[in-house]
Design an enzyme around this catalytic site. Sequence first.
Site, PDB file in Angstrom:
ATOM      1  N   CYS A  25       0.626  -1.028   0.049  1.00  0.00           N
ATOM      2  CA  CYS A  25       0.041   0.165  -0.086  1.00  0.00           C
ATOM      3  C   CYS A  25       0.936   1.180  -0.154  1.00  0.00           C
ATOM      4  O   CYS A  25       1.367   1.630   1.068  1.00  0.00           O
ATOM      5  CB  CYS A  25      -0.947   0.139   1.177  1.00  0.00           C
ATOM      6  N   CYS A  53      -0.777   3.984   2.141  1.00  0.00           N
ATOM      7  CA  CYS A  53      -0.251   3.901   3.586  1.00  0.00           C
ATOM      8  C   CYS A  53       1.166   4.101   4.088  1.00  0.00           C
ATOM      9  O   CYS A  53       1.367   4.693   4.887  1.00  0.00           O
ATOM     10  CB  CYS A  53      -0.573   2.688   4.001  1.00  0.00           C
ATOM     11  N   ASP A  54       2.100   3.605   3.218  1.00  0.00           N
ATOM     12  CA  ASP A  54       3.470   3.564   3.715  1.00  0.00           C
ATOM     13  C   ASP A  54       4.381   4.378   2.967  1.00  0.00           C
ATOM     14  O   ASP A  54       5.453   4.758   3.305  1.00  0.00           O
ATOM     15  CB  ASP A  54       4.055   1.888   3.541  1.00  0.00           C
TER      16      ASP A  54
END
Length: 345
Positions: free
Chosen positions: A166, A169-170
């Site tokens: 992701c 997300c990261d």
Amino acid sequence: MPQNHVEKVIIVGSGPAGWTAAIYAARANLTPLVFAGRPKTVPTTVLPGGQLMLTTEVENYPGFPEGITGPRMMSCFEQQAVRFGTRIVTDHGLSPDVSSPDDGHSYSYHECKRVDLSARPFVVTGEDDTEYQTHALIIATGATANWLGLENEQRLARSGGGVSACAVCDGALPLFRDKVLAVIGGGDSAVEEATYLTKFASKVCMIHRRDQLRASKIMAKRAMDNPKIEILWNKIVIDVLGDDRISGVRLKDTKTGEESTLRLGGLFMAISHTPATEFLGGQLQLDDKGYIKLQDLYRSTTSVEGVFAAGDCVDSVYRQAVTAAAMGCKAAIDAERWLAEEGIE
Ligand code: NDP
């Protein structure tokens, strides 16, 4: 639990959607029962708590200015749900027994094996074949990111070593700043993730197994026009290199068979997701990729009255903790209103 007892609402799933549905349902005095699921390997380990259990630092969930780890966040969601009367199906019966936030989850939670939606009340069967009856059912089983299944890929994904499924997300984490990063895949997600990563990376390579992108024309153009994105055509990753942190990948050309090494500071999978909807046995309408079809875009109602759905098992586009949590809230409110309309107090 006596066979003739009928729950007001059962929630299947323990990611942000499931726990948020539980918090709202519990606060509405529905004493929800949650099937939180067991860890499984598919091929990477999926823990109860959903995909966030595989995420190291969550920095984009509002309310956590310093960030929070995925497992700790899910444990906090769970504790909040239990505080208001949520019960969880475990090896030892129904439990309000919460794991400590530092330990992550207790692994004795039960999986829901199947559901029978052919008549009301619905029947939800646990992995030990215990049957639970319920008036309303909320499905929040999520989706799992697809992985290549390579040993080092799995190890580095689990340890926060620069392999992720992701980018949103990261991608903003310091370890990816000004590095050469790669995204695997040729669909809309791959383009979206690669484009997002160009904000932080010195360069982003899209590694695609064919000579044509699957992404929509407009998205494909976006990737090809971006000077920071290079598309490596006809390439598959056959190994992920690095000990504590990823240092690169071994590539194989799908046309010539030639192998090469690509030095990288981070690797992101964008090779689609698989929604966890198989256990429904075709009783709910799904789309062609297996995501649950909602009856109304703004509600959580499904093709079976009394069954509501929320989170990534419904959503192939946003897939964020905050959007899943919001959908969980909607599902609980929809369930509560439906129960009231049905005269079930
Ligand atoms: P897709 O299924 O569309 O694409 C998956 C990509 O991964 C394909 O290019 C596929 O290759 C590749 N792939 C699959 N398995 C492997 C493997 N084992 N090794 C290497 N490559 C592999 O998934 P997406 O997640 O991209 O998109 C899902 C849905 O969400 C789509 O409908 C998409 O349109 C939508 N979406 C829309 C967005 C938007 O509009 N902004 C953003 C993100 C998603 P191949 O092409 O060879 O099959």
